[in-house]
Write a protein that holds these residues in place. Structure first.
Motif, mmCIF file in Angstrom:
data_model
loop_
_atom_site.group_PDB
_atom_site.id
_atom_site.type_symbol
_atom_site.label_atom_id
_atom_site.label_comp_id
_atom_site.label_asym_id
_atom_site.label_seq_id
_atom_site.Cartn_x
_atom_site.Cartn_y
_atom_site.Cartn_z
ATOM 1 N N THR A 295 31.191 -9.078 7.181
ATOM 2 C CA THR A 295 32.511 -9.269 6.552
ATOM 3 C C THR A 295 33.314 -10.303 7.343
ATOM 4 O OG1 THR A 295 32.535 -6.990 5.750
ATOM 5 C CG2 THR A 295 34.647 -8.143 5.839
ATOM 6 N N ALA A 296 33.974 -11.180 6.601
ATOM 7 C CA ALA A 296 34.899 -12.143 7.210
ATOM 8 C C ALA A 296 36.258 -11.953 6.577
ATOM 9 C CB ALA A 296 34.412 -13.571 7.005
ATOM 10 N N MET A 297 37.293 -12.422 7.264
ATOM 11 C CA MET A 297 38.639 -12.197 6.729
ATOM 12 C C MET A 297 39.567 -13.349 7.080
ATOM 13 S SD MET A 297 39.908 -9.215 9.360
ATOM 14 C CE MET A 297 38.481 -8.213 8.999
ATOM 15 N N THR A 298 40.660 -13.456 6.326
ATOM 16 C CA THR A 298 41.705 -14.440 6.613
ATOM 17 C C THR A 298 43.012 -13.934 6.021
ATOM 18 O OG1 THR A 298 42.394 -16.746 6.293
ATOM 19 C CG2 THR A 298 41.141 -15.755 4.518
ATOM 20 N N LYS B 18 30.900 -10.161 2.425
ATOM 21 C CA LYS B 18 32.170 -9.643 1.953
ATOM 22 C C LYS B 18 33.298 -10.416 2.635
ATOM 23 C CE LYS B 18 34.800 -5.283 1.594
ATOM 24 N NZ LYS B 18 34.766 -3.839 1.908
ATOM 25 N N VAL B 19 34.343 -10.745 1.852
ATOM 26 C CA VAL B 19 35.471 -11.509 2.381
ATOM 27 C C VAL B 19 36.756 -10.769 2.036
ATOM 28 C CG1 VAL B 19 36.757 -13.665 2.294
ATOM 29 C CG2 VAL B 19 34.273 -13.712 2.222
ATOM 30 N N VAL B 20 37.605 -10.574 3.051
ATOM 31 C CA VAL B 20 38.898 -9.927 2.865
ATOM 32 C C VAL B 20 39.964 -11.026 2.810
ATOM 33 C CG1 VAL B 20 40.580 -8.321 3.814
ATOM 34 C CG2 VAL B 20 38.123 -7.878 4.102
ATOM 35 N N ILE B 21 40.724 -11.060 1.704
ATOM 36 C CA ILE B 21 41.755 -12.094 1.551
ATOM 37 C C ILE B 21 43.038 -11.469 1.025
ATOM 38 C CG2 ILE B 21 40.098 -13.946 1.119
ATOM 39 C CD1 ILE B 21 40.646 -13.686 -1.842
ATOM 40 N N PRO B 22 44.181 -12.105 1.250
ATOM 41 C CA PRO B 22 45.457 -11.577 0.724
ATOM 42 C C PRO B 22 45.424 -11.495 -0.804
ATOM 43 C CG PRO B 22 45.845 -13.265 2.375
ATOM 44 C CD PRO B 22 44.375 -13.306 2.077
ATOM 45 N N VAL B 23 46.077 -10.480 -1.330
ATOM 46 C CA VAL B 23 46.064 -10.270 -2.767
ATOM 47 C C VAL B 23 46.730 -11.437 -3.510
ATOM 48 C CG1 VAL B 23 48.257 -9.005 -2.825
ATOM 49 C CG2 VAL B 23 46.496 -8.550 -4.576
ATOM 50 N N ASP C 254 31.414 -10.354 -2.136
ATOM 51 C CA ASP C 254 32.303 -9.280 -2.591
ATOM 52 C C ASP C 254 33.698 -9.552 -2.010
ATOM 53 O OD1 ASP C 254 33.425 -6.972 -3.513
ATOM 54 O OD2 ASP C 254 32.654 -5.748 -1.854
ATOM 55 N N PHE C 255 34.687 -9.707 -2.880
ATOM 56 C CA PHE C 255 36.044 -10.026 -2.443
ATOM 57 C C PHE C 255 36.888 -8.743 -2.380
ATOM 58 C CE2 PHE C 255 34.510 -13.988 -4.259
ATOM 59 C CZ PHE C 255 34.861 -14.895 -3.273
ATOM 60 N N LYS C 256 37.565 -8.590 -1.278
ATOM 61 C CA LYS C 256 38.466 -7.463 -1.104
ATOM 62 C C LYS C 256 39.889 -8.018 -0.971
ATOM 63 C CE LYS C 256 40.027 -3.308 -0.104
ATOM 64 N NZ LYS C 256 40.108 -2.250 -1.121
ATOM 65 N N PHE C 257 40.759 -7.648 -1.909
ATOM 66 C CA PHE C 257 42.137 -8.155 -1.912
ATOM 67 C C PHE C 257 43.045 -7.123 -1.249
ATOM 68 C CE2 PHE C 257 39.942 -9.787 -5.686
ATOM 69 C CZ PHE C 257 39.988 -11.139 -5.411
ATOM 70 N N VAL C 258 43.797 -7.571 -0.278
ATOM 71 C CA VAL C 258 44.630 -6.639 0.501
ATOM 72 C C VAL C 258 46.072 -7.132 0.516
ATOM 73 C CG1 VAL C 258 42.713 -5.911 1.966
ATOM 74 C CG2 VAL C 258 44.095 -7.884 2.638
ATOM 75 N N SER C 259 46.982 -6.179 0.662
ATOM 76 C CA SER C 259 48.402 -6.507 0.756
ATOM 77 C C SER C 259 49.012 -6.056 2.074
ATOM 78 C CB SER C 259 49.176 -5.869 -0.409
ATOM 79 O OG SER C 259 49.009 -4.465 -0.379
#
Length: 780
Positions: free
Chosen positions: A699-702, A731-736, A754-759
């Motif tokens: 998983t990577a994130m920004t 899997k990539v975690v990005i701002p919603v 797989d995109f995970k949208f987070v707030s």
């Protein structure tokens, strides 16, 4: 007293015969010849009048003036071609009363008006006669080649009617004026009209004389100069001196005359040529003037190529030369479409922004080929001197025009496709600011009068299609960006790179090396291997270099081993390129405590960024290493403050900051790193290190973090996602709020990630920390 006569009539073309005058004319028409013969058989009298339209060959009574002159035939002479020359003497005016015959010749009944003996000569008529004579004498002074004897004979006439008719015959009046005087039976009115005509003719002759004097002076001056120049040539020849300088000046003069340049430019060139003519050929200044004249003559001031406005052809060429880049292609096709409707449309100024190797520079050449225009390129990388844009003034030794005018001359037309490469690499120093000089060049409202310092004359750049390239907009001044239409070009996906390699790079490389396509075959597995293990880039420049290296080594092997064909696949790739440089395998994607993969945007595209965090006994000191910028350091401090404020929520000892030191490190310390988008990555690494819970390695994130734990959107998402894909991230975690930016991501990439949208940070930690249910419950 009136008298009636029945006389033959001859209509004259463009000629009016007045009483008391003797003149000759030629007779050719059959009716006129028969009228002459009839007159000779009678009393030699013939009535002469004027045709209204000289071109009518057989005039009717409506085509002739009714007032004419009774004349007596003095002499007849037959000429070759059935022409008769007649000498007649005018006797008196007469007016046609009736047409007697018009079959074989014209015969008319005319009424003769009063004779001179019946005219009473009073003081008013005497005054009119003197005025007419005085005006006629003045006329005679201006009239060219007027016989003096005629002047004396005319001015000695005492009869007013005769005086007016004789003077009328001696001056140059229009047919309408002659007829007006002919129809005027009243002698007093005739004299008045004649006086008015004389004054008008005198005025015209005055003007003509002034014009002749001015022209004569110019001609005399030119003749004098020519005479002196010829004498000078003879003197030089006698002295043994050559006239090469004169020949050179004359050659320049001819070139200036032939040059398709504005009048202002030609006047400047003639002025400089006159200076050259007066100078000694050996002086340094003469050499400077020659160079300047060469520039003025050779520049395409008014020449421009015709645009090819076939949209299908243009689209075909753009697709042949480049894969992808749809936004740029669409913009060029829009420009051509509008240009086909309105030719005077101003050319757009495009700025292609993207990482190296994506085809920005070569795309300018494709645009020129699609539009059938000339192409010129000017690299701005490292340009520090404003004179490289605008040129040097001629007062400096070795002065030359700037790069823009120089490139226009090279192109040979005033409307080329002009590519400014690496516009973001312009710098400035004590020699000026080249970026400021570009403001005029790239402004459609100003560049129609671009003035180079060397030429010091306005040159129209409004027809030029300017294209600029840059890796980033950060170093370009805002006023310059405002003048350009910015088009962002992202990096290529793996599938796109394979397509580009097979359809563009390999055929071109084989052609450049003179190898048949069937001789060396590079399989898809080899191309994939180069992309994944030997290159790590947004563009395809390194891919092309590796393919060229393979082809060179393959040619060497063909020559040494005398082989017919060679196949390069994944298995024998190391034979040509050596050991792989990059490896994206499961070992790099293992779950580890305090190690998180972040995503970063750089000038050369997206990249993955490993962030490590570890804890040790201490007093709550935060250590940041890896050559981090101020913004990134502030993100780490904000993240630590958030963790301290929410320690119990995450199951962390609330006094950890008193007992533990935290060290955050970003490997590849030689590379500067900055930006707020690593906020959630740093927080995740610190939470993992504090809780001793591993983070998912695939998983990577920004995302940027706030003190309240909110996740803010970031930029450069496409480049970052492509970098994650290249690194094998699942899997990539990005701002919603960045969800809308996924439209730019190719579908082939979306299906593999797989995109995970987070707030907020809670959602981040829940999705990436690998732990038991107890940990998950605390985070949720």
């Amino acid at each position: 007293m009136e008298k009636k006569y029945i006389l033959p009539m001859i209509p004259l073309r463009g000629l009016t015969v007045f009483p008391y005058t003797v003149l000759h004319f030629d007779v050719e028409r059959e009716k006129s010849v028969k009228a002459l013969e009839e007159a000779m058989m009678r009393n030699q009298l013939v009535f002469l009048t004027t045709q209204k339209q000289p071109e009518v060959d057989d005039p009717s009574i409506e085509d002739i003036y009714k007032v004419g002159t009774i004349t007596k035939i003095k002499q007849m002479l037959k000429l070759p071609g059935n022409i008769i020359r007649v000498l007649v003497e005018g006797i008196n005016r007469a007016e046609i009363k009736e047409i007697i015959n018009s079959e074989s010749f014209y015969e008319v009944e005319v009424i003769e008006k009063q004779t001179e003996e019946e005219i009473k000569k009073d003081a008013e008529i005497e005054a009119l006669m003197r005025s007419v004579i005085s005006a006629f004498e003045e006329y005679a002074e201006f009239a060219p080649k007027f016989p003096i004897d005629n002047l004396y004979n005319v001015t000695s006439i005492e009869e007013p009617g005769r005086l007016s008719d004789v003077i009328t015959a001696h001056i140059n009046l229009s047919p309408n004026q002659n007829h007006e005087l002919m129809e005027c039976f009243d002698v007093k009115k005739r004299l008045e009209k004649l006086l008015g005509f004389l004054f008008k003719e005198i005025e015209i002759l005055n003007i003509a004389r002034d014009i002749n004097i001015k022209v004569r002076k110019k001609i005399d001056k030119a003749q004098k100069e020519y005479f002196l120049k010829e004498q000078l040539k003879v003197i030089k020849a006698e002295l043994g001196e050559t006239d090469e300088a004169d020949q050179e000046v004359e050659e320049y003069r001819k070139k200036i005359e032939k040059a398709d340049a504005p009048q202002e430019v030609k006047e400047k060139a003639y002025h400089e040529l006159e200076r050259l003519r007066k100078m000694s050929p050996g002086t340094a200044e003469s050499s400077i003037i020659r160079t300047y004249l060469d520039w003025l003559i050779e520049l395409p001031w008014n020449y421009e190529t015709k645009d090819m406005l076939d949209l299908k052809r243009a689209e075909k060429i753009l697709n042949e030369d480049h894969y992808g880049l749809q936004k740029v292609k669409e913009r060029i096709l829009e420009f051509l479409a509008v240009r086909s409707y309105y030719e005077k449309m101003k050319s757009p100024i495009l700025c292609l922004v993207g990482p190296p190797g994506v085809g920005k520079t070569s795309f300018g050449r494709s645009i020129a080929r699609a539009m059938d225009r000339k192409f010129v390129r000017m690299s701005l990388g490292g340009v520090r001197d404003e004179a490289e844009i605008r040129g040097h003034r001629r007062t400096y030794v070795g002065a030359i025009p700037g790069g823009i005018i120089n490139s226009i001359k090279t192109a040979g037309s005033k409307n080329p496709v002009f590519l400014f490469d690496e516009i973001d690499k312009i710098s400035s120093d004590f020699r000026g600011d080249p970026a400021s000089a570009m403001l005029e060049v790239l402004d459609p409202e100003q560049n129609n009068t671009f003035r180079d310092h060397y030429l010091d004359l306005p040159f129209d750049l409004s027809k030029v299609l300017f294209i600029t390239t840059a890796n980033t907009l950060d170093t370009i001044p805002l006023p310059l960006i405002d003048r350009m239409e910015v088009i962002y070009i992202s990096g290529y996906t793996e599938a796109e790179k394979i397509h580009i390699a097979k359809d563009y790079l390999i055929p071109r490389i084989l052609k450049d090396h003179g190898v048949d396509e069937n001789k060396i075959k590079i399989q898809d597995s080899a191309i994939i291997g180069i992309i994944t293990e030997y290159t790590r880039e947004a563009g395809v420049r390194l891919l092309e270099q590796n393919l060229s290296k393979i082809v060179r080594k393959a040619i060497k092997k063909i020559v040494e081993d005398d082989l017919r064909t060679i196949k390069i696949g994944k298995k024998n790739l190391q034979t040509y390129l050596g050991k792989p440089i990059y490896r994206f395998d499961k070992a790099n994607l293992d779950n580890k405590i305090g190690m998180v993969t972040g995503l970063a945007w750089t000038r050369v595209g997206g990249d993955t960024l490993t962030i490590e965090a570890s804890t040790m006994s201490g007093s709550g000191k935060l250590t940041l290493t890896g050559q981090l910028g101020d913004i990134m350091k502030e993100s780490a401090e904000a993240g630590l403050s958030y963790i301290r404020a929410n320690a119990e929520k995450y199951g962390i000892d609330k006094d950890f900051y008193k007992k533990l030191d935290i060290h955050v490190h970003v490997p590849e310390g030689a590379t500067p790193k900055d930006g707020p988008s690593a906020g959630i990555t740093i927080v995740t690494a610190m939470v993992s290190a504090l809780k001793k819970i591993p983070v998912r390695g695939d998983t990577a994130m920004t995302g940027e973090i706030t003190l309240t734990g909110k996740v803010l959107p970031i930029g450069g998402l496409k480049e970052k996602i492509l970098a994650a894909h290249r690194a094998g991230i699942k899997k990539v975690v990005i701002p919603v709020e960045n969800k809308r930016d996924l439209d730019e991501i190719p579908q082939s990439i979306k299906r593999r990630i797989d995109f995970k949208f987070v707030s907020n940070i809670d959602e981040v930690l829940k999705s990436v920390l690998v732990g038991d249910d107890e940990h998950d419950d605390k985070i949720s």
